[in-house]
Design a protein around this motif. Structure first.
Motif, PDB file in Angstrom:
ATOM      1  N   SER A 151       0.850  -1.192   0.000  1.00 37.00           N
ATOM      2  CA  SER A 151       0.000   0.000   0.000  1.00 37.00           C
ATOM      3  C   SER A 151       0.884   1.239   0.000  1.00 37.00           C
ATOM      4  N   ILE A 152       0.311   2.340  -0.446  1.00 37.48           N
ATOM      5  CA  ILE A 152       0.968   3.647  -0.391  1.00 37.48           C
ATOM      6  C   ILE A 152      -0.004   4.561   0.330  1.00 37.48           C
ATOM      7  N   GLU A 153       0.314   4.919   1.570  1.00 39.66           N
ATOM      8  CA  GLU A 153      -0.663   5.602   2.415  1.00 39.66           C
ATOM      9  C   GLU A 153      -0.071   6.827   3.098  1.00 39.66           C
ATOM     10  N   THR A 154      -0.965   7.762   3.420  1.00 39.30           N
ATOM     11  CA  THR A 154      -0.670   8.790   4.405  1.00 39.30           C
ATOM     12  C   THR A 154      -1.354   8.331   5.692  1.00 39.30           C
ATOM     13  N   GLN A 155      -1.293   9.143   6.711  1.00 38.06           N
ATOM     14  CA  GLN A 155      -1.976   8.785   7.953  1.00 38.06           C
ATOM     15  C   GLN A 155      -3.495   8.803   7.778  1.00 38.06           C
ATOM     16  N   ASP A 156      -3.978   9.482   6.726  1.00 39.19           N
ATOM     17  CA  ASP A 156      -5.418   9.644   6.556  1.00 39.19           C
ATOM     18  C   ASP A 156      -5.967   9.011   5.294  1.00 39.19           C
ATOM     19  N   GLU A 157      -5.114   8.598   4.358  1.00 42.64           N
ATOM     20  CA  GLU A 157      -5.629   8.244   3.031  1.00 42.64           C
ATOM     21  C   GLU A 157      -4.799   7.131   2.393  1.00 42.64           C
ATOM     22  N   ASP A 158      -5.484   6.245   1.654  1.00 41.81           N
ATOM     23  CA  ASP A 158      -4.822   5.195   0.885  1.00 41.81           C
ATOM     24  C   ASP A 158      -4.712   5.667  -0.567  1.00 41.81           C
TER      25      ASP A 158
ATOM     26  N   TYR B 243      18.153  16.570   3.846  1.00 45.18           N
ATOM     27  CA  TYR B 243      18.678  16.284   2.506  1.00 45.18           C
ATOM     28  C   TYR B 243      18.033  17.154   1.423  1.00 45.18           C
ATOM     29  N   GLN B 244      17.156  18.059   1.842  1.00 46.13           N
ATOM     30  CA  GLN B 244      16.487  19.007   0.933  1.00 46.13           C
ATOM     31  C   GLN B 244      15.730  18.276  -0.190  1.00 46.13           C
ATOM     32  N   PHE B 245      15.010  17.229   0.208  1.00 41.63           N
ATOM     33  CA  PHE B 245      14.218  16.472  -0.757  1.00 41.63           C
ATOM     34  C   PHE B 245      12.990  17.259  -1.181  1.00 41.63           C
ATOM     35  N   ASP B 246      12.667  17.201  -2.471  1.00 41.10           N
ATOM     36  CA  ASP B 246      11.466  17.856  -2.982  1.00 41.10           C
ATOM     37  C   ASP B 246      10.354  16.838  -3.258  1.00 41.10           C
ATOM     38  N   PHE B 247      10.328  15.792  -2.473  1.00 42.79           N
ATOM     39  CA  PHE B 247       9.264  14.787  -2.595  1.00 42.79           C
ATOM     40  C   PHE B 247       8.835  14.363  -1.187  1.00 42.79           C
ATOM     41  N   ASP B 248       7.679  13.724  -1.098  1.00 45.34           N
ATOM     42  CA  ASP B 248       7.130  13.307   0.190  1.00 45.34           C
ATOM     43  C   ASP B 248       7.305  11.808   0.406  1.00 45.34           C
ATOM     44  N   PHE B 249       7.364  11.425   1.664  1.00 47.97           N
ATOM     45  CA  PHE B 249       7.433  10.016   2.043  1.00 47.97           C
ATOM     46  C   PHE B 249       6.037   9.522   2.429  1.00 47.97           C
ATOM     47  N   TYR B 250       5.737   8.290   2.016  1.00 45.42           N
ATOM     48  CA  TYR B 250       4.457   7.657   2.331  1.00 45.42           C
ATOM     49  C   TYR B 250       4.693   6.379   3.126  1.00 45.42           C
ATOM     50  N   LEU B 251       3.642   5.888   3.718  1.00 43.17           N
ATOM     51  CA  LEU B 251       3.747   4.738   4.608  1.00 43.17           C
ATOM     52  C   LEU B 251       3.462   3.419   3.891  1.00 43.17           C
ATOM     53  N   CYS B 252       4.188   2.389   4.322  1.00 44.06           N
ATOM     54  CA  CYS B 252       3.948   1.029   3.832  1.00 44.06           C
ATOM     55  C   CYS B 252       4.484   0.068   4.889  1.00 44.06           C
TER      56      CYS B 252
END
Length: 364
Positions: A249-256, A318-327
């Motif tokens: 799965s690729i999730e945030t704390q609130d959404e799949d 690390y100045q990343f321009d992307f977000d991390f998701y949960l799995c």
């Protein structure tokens, strides 16, 4: 006896080489299985968990080498004693795991041939019998080369095993047996095949009818008439097939967002199951890679089990321009045997997969 020993020698030697090679191809995966065995829920020796990778490498190299020793007849007494001690330990381990239902997949043949602990225990019992034959008939195990030739082959077998282990750890398994290998489509692997075997479950209903307690066993329909349902118990008669992928799965704390991202034509997925334990050299390489990918129209996401505070900390550091998701952690360890590792998907199909050491080889 000489013929029986000869047949046993070939069978045991080849099986140990195959079993060892499959695990040697993926020592990191075998170390995860050892951590499961070492955990408090199984053998309760968690102090060994930090050393699981080192133990895994030693065990699988020795398994391959002792198989080679047996086939070429190098140091027969040492080889047979080693085989006997190993199979006694493995037989105990698989019996313990099976009897107490502690581990679902023994890991004997890695991801190439999943086996239940009972299946593995049966295999170990057969091997134990064959190794006892070798033990009793050790005098019939003769070298197939001269003394020097046998020593050279034995040494080359050890060096080749050690080199191969080093290579796959520093890159990725040479052969990928998992459901996330290049060419596989994740959506398809998350679904059951049309001809999949379905589970057969018996339902035992306890109920009252006209004041009398009754019991009915059926496929789940329940009694047609009753005063009161007291309870129902289920029993699996036949296990059903499962999808190759079950927990991705690729999730945030609130959404799949799994379906959303798997529809992307150009998705670059950076996998680090635990950001705090990820290789710093690898993390430092991700900034330039992700920036280049974003410029070329890729959707870039990170995949981790780390909490929100840790994700934000690493994103800023690390100045990343992307977000991390949960799995799920086990899933992330399965996707790529590297932390961090990089996977490129096209509408859910795995196009490329790289260890952080090989990020420069990615073709965007």
């Amino acid at each position: 006896m000489k013929i029986v020993v000869g047949i046993s020698r070939i069978f045991v030697g080849v099986l140990f080489i195959i079993s060892g090679f499959v695990k040697l191809n993926d020592p990191l995966g075998f170390s995860y299985k050892l951590q499961e065995y070492f955990s408090a829920a199984v053998l309760n020796i968690p102090f060994l968990e930090p050393y699981a990778l080192g133990i895994a490498i030693m065990v699988v190299i020795f398994e391959v080498v002792v198989g080679i020793f047996l086939l070429i007849g190098y140091r027969p007494k040492f080889t047979v004693w080693s085989l006997l001690l190993m199979i006694i330990f493995f037989t105990f381990l698989t019996f313990y795991a099976a009897y107490f239902d502690k581990v679902k997949d023994c890991g004997c043949f890695g991801d190439a041939m999943p086996m239940t602990p009972w299946q593995s225990f049966t295999k170990d019992v057969v091997l134990l019998v064959l190794i006892l034959i070798l033990f009793l008939g050790v005098k019939y195990i003769k070298p197939v080369f001269s003394k020097l030739g046998t020593t050279v082959v034995a040494l080359l077998g050890f060096l080749a095993s050690l080199s191969f282990a080093y290579y796959v750890i520093m890159h990725l398994p040479a052969i990928d047996f998992r459901a996330y290998k290049i060419g596989d489509n994740l959506q398809q692997n998350m679904e059951l095949a049309p001809d999949a075997k379905r589970a057969i479950i018996d339902y035992e209903w306890t109920y009252t009818l006209n004041g009398e307690e009754k019991v009915l066993t059926d496929g789940g329909q329940g009694p047609a008439e009753y005063d009161e349902i007291i309870g129902v118990e289920t029993k699996e008669i036949q296990a059903g097939d499962l999808p190759k992928i079950q927990d991705f799965s690729i999730e945030t704390q609130d959404e799949d967002l799994t379906s959303y991202f798997l529809e992307k034509e150009k998705l670059l997925m950076i996998v680090a199951y635990d950001l705090n334990s990820a290789e710093k050299k690898g993390m430092a390489k991700l900034k330039s890679l992700s920036d280049e990918a974003l410029k070329k129209g890729y959707t870039v996401i990170g995949m981790t089990t780390s909490d929100e505070a840790t994700k934000q900390k690493f994103k800023a550091e690390y100045q990343f321009d992307f977000d991390f998701y949960l799995c799920d952690e086990k899933v992330l360890k399965t996707i790529v045997r590297s932390s961090p590792g990089v996977v490129i998907l096209n509408k859910g199909t795995v196009m490329q997969k790289k260890h952080w050491n090989d990020i420069e080889d990615l073709k965007l």
